[in-house]
Write a protein that holds these residues in place. Structure first.
Motif, PDB file in Angstrom:
ATOM      1  N   PRO B 157       0.829  -1.209   0.000  1.00  0.00           N
ATOM      2  CA  PRO B 157       0.000   0.000   0.000  1.00  0.00           C
ATOM      3  C   PRO B 157       0.867   1.266   0.000  1.00  0.00           C
ATOM      4  O   PRO B 157       1.954   1.288   0.564  1.00  0.00           O
ATOM      5  CB  PRO B 157      -0.777  -0.107   1.309  1.00  0.00           C
ATOM      6  N   GLN B 158       0.343   2.293  -0.673  1.00  0.00           N
ATOM      7  CA  GLN B 158       0.997   3.587  -0.706  1.00  0.00           C
ATOM      8  C   GLN B 158       0.772   4.269   0.642  1.00  0.00           C
ATOM      9  O   GLN B 158      -0.311   4.192   1.193  1.00  0.00           O
ATOM     10  CB  GLN B 158       0.268   4.410  -1.766  1.00  0.00           C
ATOM     11  N   PRO B 162      -3.640  10.904  -2.104  1.00  0.00           N
ATOM     12  CA  PRO B 162      -4.199  12.243  -1.880  1.00  0.00           C
ATOM     13  C   PRO B 162      -5.720  12.238  -1.740  1.00  0.00           C
ATOM     14  O   PRO B 162      -6.404  11.345  -2.239  1.00  0.00           O
ATOM     15  CB  PRO B 162      -3.773  13.013  -3.131  1.00  0.00           C
ATOM     16  N   LYS B 163      -6.223  13.244  -1.065  1.00  0.00           N
ATOM     17  CA  LYS B 163      -7.666  13.462  -0.952  1.00  0.00           C
ATOM     18  C   LYS B 163      -8.284  13.596  -2.344  1.00  0.00           C
ATOM     19  O   LYS B 163      -7.731  14.285  -3.192  1.00  0.00           O
ATOM     20  CB  LYS B 163      -7.907  14.745  -0.147  1.00  0.00           C
ATOM     21  N   GLY B 164      -9.399  12.919  -2.563  1.00  0.00           N
ATOM     22  CA  GLY B 164     -10.109  13.030  -3.838  1.00  0.00           C
ATOM     23  C   GLY B 164      -9.686  12.009  -4.882  1.00  0.00           C
ATOM     24  O   GLY B 164     -10.281  11.932  -5.945  1.00  0.00           O
ATOM     25  N   PRO B 177     -11.745  10.021   0.607  1.00  0.00           N
ATOM     26  CA  PRO B 177     -12.314  11.294   1.051  1.00  0.00           C
ATOM     27  C   PRO B 177     -11.282  12.199   1.716  1.00  0.00           C
ATOM     28  O   PRO B 177     -11.530  13.382   1.910  1.00  0.00           O
ATOM     29  CB  PRO B 177     -13.378  10.883   2.062  1.00  0.00           C
ATOM     30  N   ASN B 178     -10.129  11.627   2.083  1.00  0.00           N
ATOM     31  CA  ASN B 178      -9.099  12.398   2.752  1.00  0.00           C
ATOM     32  C   ASN B 178      -7.760  11.742   2.448  1.00  0.00           C
ATOM     33  O   ASN B 178      -7.721  10.589   2.042  1.00  0.00           O
ATOM     34  CB  ASN B 178      -9.339  12.395   4.263  1.00  0.00           C
ATOM     35  N   GLU B 179      -6.666  12.477   2.671  1.00  0.00           N
ATOM     36  CA  GLU B 179      -5.358  11.863   2.496  1.00  0.00           C
ATOM     37  C   GLU B 179      -5.216  10.693   3.469  1.00  0.00           C
ATOM     38  O   GLU B 179      -5.538  10.839   4.642  1.00  0.00           O
ATOM     39  CB  GLU B 179      -4.261  12.892   2.770  1.00  0.00           C
ATOM     40  N   SER B 180      -4.786   9.547   2.958  1.00  0.00           N
ATOM     41  CA  SER B 180      -4.657   8.381   3.831  1.00  0.00           C
ATOM     42  C   SER B 180      -3.747   7.360   3.164  1.00  0.00           C
ATOM     43  O   SER B 180      -3.456   7.468   1.983  1.00  0.00           O
ATOM     44  CB  SER B 180      -6.034   7.765   4.095  1.00  0.00           C
ATOM     45  N   PRO B 181      -3.298   6.341   3.913  1.00  0.00           N
ATOM     46  CA  PRO B 181      -2.604   5.247   3.241  1.00  0.00           C
ATOM     47  C   PRO B 181      -3.616   4.456   2.421  1.00  0.00           C
ATOM     48  O   PRO B 181      -4.811   4.468   2.751  1.00  0.00           O
ATOM     49  CB  PRO B 181      -2.083   4.387   4.414  1.00  0.00           C
ATOM     50  N   GLY B 182      -3.179   3.766   1.377  1.00  0.00           N
ATOM     51  CA  GLY B 182      -4.148   3.011   0.585  1.00  0.00           C
ATOM     52  C   GLY B 182      -3.477   2.145  -0.462  1.00  0.00           C
ATOM     53  O   GLY B 182      -2.394   2.466  -0.942  1.00  0.00           O
ATOM     54  N   GLY B 183      -4.126   1.036  -0.818  1.00  0.00           N
ATOM     55  CA  GLY B 183      -3.526   0.082  -1.745  1.00  0.00           C
ATOM     56  C   GLY B 183      -4.227  -0.015  -3.083  1.00  0.00           C
ATOM     57  O   GLY B 183      -4.007  -0.948  -3.836  1.00  0.00           O
ATOM     58  N   TRP B 184      -5.096   0.963  -3.398  1.00  0.00           N
ATOM     59  CA  TRP B 184      -5.821   0.880  -4.657  1.00  0.00           C
ATOM     60  C   TRP B 184      -5.026   1.532  -5.794  1.00  0.00           C
ATOM     61  O   TRP B 184      -4.157   2.372  -5.556  1.00  0.00           O
ATOM     62  CB  TRP B 184      -7.186   1.565  -4.530  1.00  0.00           C
TER      63      TRP B 184
END
Lengths: 284, 239
Positions: B157-158, B162-164, B177-184
């Protein structure tokens, strides 16, 4: 106003929590140890939803820009007001210009500082509890001025609290069975309640992960609601106990549910502390 | 009496879950929404939270008698099962699929063995159903991603999405919906805020609503961004 001169390790504004927005994905938040939080406000005759400061492991250095009363509860850090050590669980008179300096934790993990009338930062979604994405920051990062209420407290008439015993060394956490508990085999259930677990260094306001792996054959579930106190179990055998800032939904099987007093106790535990689960029977 | 299609699970003395056995579908969503709208009106109930197959019910006071609740829920099942209650609003979320906002668009198209334009067309032509909100404040669980766009999420995951950002992961698509870690895999970005803590209703969309993505170019993206910064923009549902 109070001024945070040094912010310590992790200091945040907390109250009872943000209750009505979980269906929008907003965590409950609020003080991790709700009992210590409630008593801090009671000592000063504050409203039960007044906001306080939550200190973690090492507290901040604070300058008071007005006369007020304060109360310290929860885990014990050495606390010095203008260089003189002060007690916990009693109202303390503070004069304008005073400096409160908190030390390192001696027992437990989290300490609460209530001020007379409460901290008066802006309420967002009905609460002052800090959580990133709802409030701007999730904690106090730098020199900050916080508005507080004017003192109306009169200690001669105020209720005195008997200091409750602060025994955070107790290792048993009382739990109910969780929604996916029935999927565990008999041996898995036995292991769950006989194992002495260790708190890993992955522990924060969102969750506490345990070190020992819990072998199990469960698959993930369709994403479902979760609440603070739920014990999740990942497919690689990690046990994750959800705390007050936890997400509102999750996809791991939910095998146990801590009761409130155990959730408060767990919030006073540190990395390497031991815990054991003790099953309660349901009243229904 | 009709057969019970759910179970109830107490969590603690002020909260319990209603969990349905069937797989998530639009039909189940409508059943859960019907239960929710009835239960939300009960004076003893403080709030409810939805999942794919479940409804969490928080009570104002301690639950005295679970069997009374079970009886009530059985009656509710008989009453509301047949009808479709909520058709839902339709929201068009503007998305810029330009490369500067879509670091994973070209590699994802390659992996899926389709053209970039086709990927954008499939993604933006689909109508997605909002099943519930969770994970992060304002994160919509959307159902309906076209099978041709299903692709496993990233192995690592990154740390900062970024948000959006619009992403695809597994069988799902959605907006961070907000800056967060994520793997998509990130295929675009919207200037719209999915969550606004200053509003009493902080998300414009609700479970049961429909969402589609409307492709916009960079110029339009920045124009909307400026309007939003000036507080000169409000999301309105399509008729």
């Amino acid at each position: 106003m109070i001024e945070i001169i040094q912010y310590g390790i992790y200091t945040s504004i907390q109250d009872m929590g943000r209750f009505n927005y979980q269906s929008y994905g907003v965590p409950v938040s609020g003080a991790q140890d709700q009992q210590a939080y409630r008593i801090a406000n009671q000592i000063l005759n504050n409203s039960l939803t007044s906001a306080v400061l939550e200190f973690t492991i090492k507290g901040p250095k604070i300058r008071f820009h007005q006369n007020t009363f304060i109360a310290l509860t929860g885990a014990k850090m050495k606390a010095k007001l203008n260089g003189v050590e002060v007690d916990y669980y009693v109202p303390i008179k503070v004069n304008e210009g005073s400096i409160l300096e908190m030390g390192i934790i001696q027992n437990g993990c989290r300490t609460y500082l209530a001020v007379c009338g409460g901290i008066k930062t802006e309420k967002i979604l009905e609460s002052r509890s800090q959580f990133k994405g709802v409030t701007i920051n999730d904690r106090i990062f730098k020199k900050t001025l916080l508005p507080i209420d004017n003192p109306i407290f009169n200690p001669s008439k105020g209720a005195r609290m008997i200091s409750p015993s602060q025994d955070y060394s107790q290792i048993e956490l009382e739990v109910y069975t969780g929604p996916e508990f029935y999927k565990l085999s008999k041996i898995e259930k036995e292991n769950l309640f006989s194992t002495l677990f260790t708190i890993s260094n992955f522990n924060n306001r969102m969750a506490v992960r345990l070190k020992e792996k819990f072998k199990n054959e469960m698959s993930e579930i369709w994403t479902a609601p979760v609440i603070p106190g739920i014990v999740q179990c990942t497919s690689d055998g990690s046990l994750i106990i959800l705390m007050r800032d936890a997400q509102v939904t999750g996809g791991y099987p939910r095998i146990l549910q801590l009761n409130n007093s155990s959730l408060n106790l767990l919030s006073q535990k540190n990395t390497e502390d031991k815990i054991r689960f003790k099953l309660l029977s349901r009243i229904d | 009496m009709s057969r019970r299609i759910f179970r109830t699970v107490p969590l603690h003395n002020k909260a319990f879950l209603v969990e349905w056995k069937q797989k998530p579908s639009d039909k189940l969503l409508e059943i859960i929404l019907s239960f929710k709208s009835a239960i939300d009106k009960d004076a003893k109930v403080s709030r409810t939270v939805m999942g794919y197959q479940s409804l969490l019910i928080h009570m104002k006071e301690e639950i005295q008698n679970m069997s009374l609740w079970n009886e009530y829920l059985n009656e509710l099942q008989i009453k509301i099962q047949p009808k479709i209650i909520d058709k839902g609003k339709i929201w068009k979320i503007p998305v810029c699929y330009d490369n500067i906002f879509a670091p994973d668009l070209i590699p994802l198209a390659k992996s899926l063995k389709i053209e970039v334009e086709e990927l954008i067309q499939i993604h933006s032509k689909t109508k997605y159903r909002v099943y519930f909100i969770g994970f992060l404040p304002g994160f919509l669980y959307l159902n309906g991603l076209d099978k041709r766009l299903h692709f496993p999420r990233k192995k690592n995951p990154q740390l900062k999405v970024p948000k959006g950002a619009i992403g695809i992961g597994g069988r799902q698509t959605g907006v961070y919906p907000n800056e967060s870690p994520g793997g998509w895999h990130l295929i675009g970005k919207t200037p719209i805020s999915l969550f606004d803590a200053k509003q009493k209703k902080p998300c414009f969309a609700s479970p049961g609503d429909w969402v589609s993505f409307e492709p916009i170019d960079k110029r339009k993206y920045y124009e909307l961004k400026r309007k939003i910064q000036k507080d000169n923009f409000k999301m309105l549902p399509n008729q």
